[in-house]
Enzyme design. Structure first.
Site, PDB file in Angstrom:
ATOM      1  N   ARG A  96       5.429  -8.118 -10.994  1.00  0.00           N
ATOM      2  CA  ARG A  96       4.532  -6.995 -10.767  1.00  0.00           C
ATOM      3  C   ARG A  96       3.103  -7.490 -10.940  1.00  0.00           C
ATOM      4  NH1 ARG A  96       7.950  -4.489  -8.485  1.00  0.00           N
ATOM      5  NH2 ARG A  96       8.808  -2.438  -9.023  1.00  0.00           N
TER       6      ARG A  96
ATOM      7  N   GLU B  37      -2.070  -3.285  -5.260  1.00  0.00           N
ATOM      8  CA  GLU B  37      -1.553  -3.443  -3.898  1.00  0.00           C
ATOM      9  C   GLU B  37      -1.320  -2.096  -3.213  1.00  0.00           C
ATOM     10  OE1 GLU B  37       3.167  -4.142  -4.394  1.00  0.00           O
ATOM     11  OE2 GLU B  37       1.938  -5.786  -5.188  1.00  0.00           O
TER      12      GLU B  37
ATOM     13  N   HIS C 150       3.956  -8.582  -0.846  1.00  0.00           N
ATOM     14  CA  HIS C 150       5.089  -8.043  -1.609  1.00  0.00           C
ATOM     15  C   HIS C 150       6.366  -8.049  -0.753  1.00  0.00           C
ATOM     16  CE1 HIS C 150       6.217  -5.222  -5.172  1.00  0.00           C
ATOM     17  NE2 HIS C 150       7.208  -6.039  -4.855  1.00  0.00           N
TER      18      HIS C 150
END
Length: 307
Positions: free
Chosen positions: A221, A250, A268
């Site tokens: 994360r 993000e 991601h």
């Protein structure tokens, strides 16, 4: 049919399976009193206000292994089962971590640009890179994915060291202090859960310990790393390289980070293959359908395992 609240997108296959068992509602059109089940993802989760507004909620089924955007402890207190999709994405995320490490070590983006720009032809061979063999790799969070990363690094003869809250029965060297581990590592790979307990655990101090020849890989994360401190360290050379699949805010990525030549940045996509995402979607739906069938689920998060 019972009422399901959909948060975020789902695939057509997921929708077809769910619509046969539920009436699906979107966030802009639902009756809070009727919602018994929620389908969401690791990024969107369920915000606390929404969770509190659903008095008859029984299950939150999360698409993804991370669930820090859902208050699982509050859900468990209310008897709501939260599920996620562990195991089916272990190998893919591990592959992404190793790929980022190799891309940093062998300067893949730099050399790709060197060929595309015509500089190879005009200027000759590119500068030398570093060997990824025989490196000391520190893994922050040696869970299922962390172990898969260690397994995938075996062909490179990596020495694996790790930091977790408690020592595990594994053939690797355990560090109870993350800064000490970073000091001894050539590479620090982050694969620990997000949430308050790990917020900015990779601090300026840890980054300084990793050092000018060190490489940071984050596939966990964005919140796990102090992003501002990382950018400063990459800019001033006190940290060598960073391969990142996740970011603090993000999909926003700071321009300063995008401008750095010593980074490899991914949007991601650690688990983003057709095969793995299909397996994740299937498990997300399976958890909901099994609950309808007999009141149980397949993969409850630890906080809800007793329900």
């Amino acid at each position: 049919m019972p009422d399901l609240l959909q948060i975020g997108g789902i695939t057509d296959t997921m929708r077809n399976r769910l619509s046969a068992a539920f009436t699906i509602h979107q966030l802009d059109d639902f009756n809070a009193d009727k919602i018994t089940h929620v389908v969401t993802n690791g990024h969107d989760g369920v915000n606390p206000e929404l969770l509190a507004s659903l008095p008859n909620l029984k299950v939150v089924s999360g698409y993804g292994v991370g669930y820090d955007a859902i208050d699982a402890e509050e859900a468990a207190r209310r008897g709501i089962i939260v599920t996620h999709t562990p195991n089916v994405l272990n190998q893919e995320v591990a592959t992404t971590a190793v790929m980022l490490m190799l891309a940093c070590y062998r300067e893949m983006l730099r050399d790709d640009a060197y060929v595309r720009s015509g500089e190879w032809e005009a200027k000759g061979g590119a500068p030398l890179t570093r060997s990824a063999d025989n490196q000391t790799v520190g893994i922050l969070g040696l869970g299922r994915i962390g172990q898969a990363i260690a397994d995938k690094l075996a062909p490179w003869n990596a020495k694996i060291i790790y930091h977790t809250r408690s020592k595990k029965d594994v053939p690797y060297t355990y560090y109870d202090n993350l800064t000490d581990m970073a000091r001894d590592a050539d590479v620090l790979i982050c694969i620990t859960p997000g949430g308050p307990s790990t917020n900015k655990i990779v601090s300026a101090k840890v980054l300084a310990a990793l050092g000018a020849q060190g490489t940071l890989i984050n596939v966990s994360r964005g919140s796990v790393v102090d992003e501002a401190a990382m950018i400063t360290a990459l800019q001033d050379g006190t940290l060598g390289w960073a391969g990142l699949d996740v970011f603090e805010g993000e999909p926003h990525v700071p321009q300063a980070l995008r401008d750095l030549p010593n980074t490899v940045l991914l949007p991601h996509v650690g688990s983003a293959t057709v095969e793995t995402r299909a397996a994740m979607g299937a498990l997300t739906v399976d958890n909901l359908l099994q609950h309808l069938k007999d009141g149980t689920v397949i993969t409850a998060v630890p906080e809800c395992a007793h329900l």
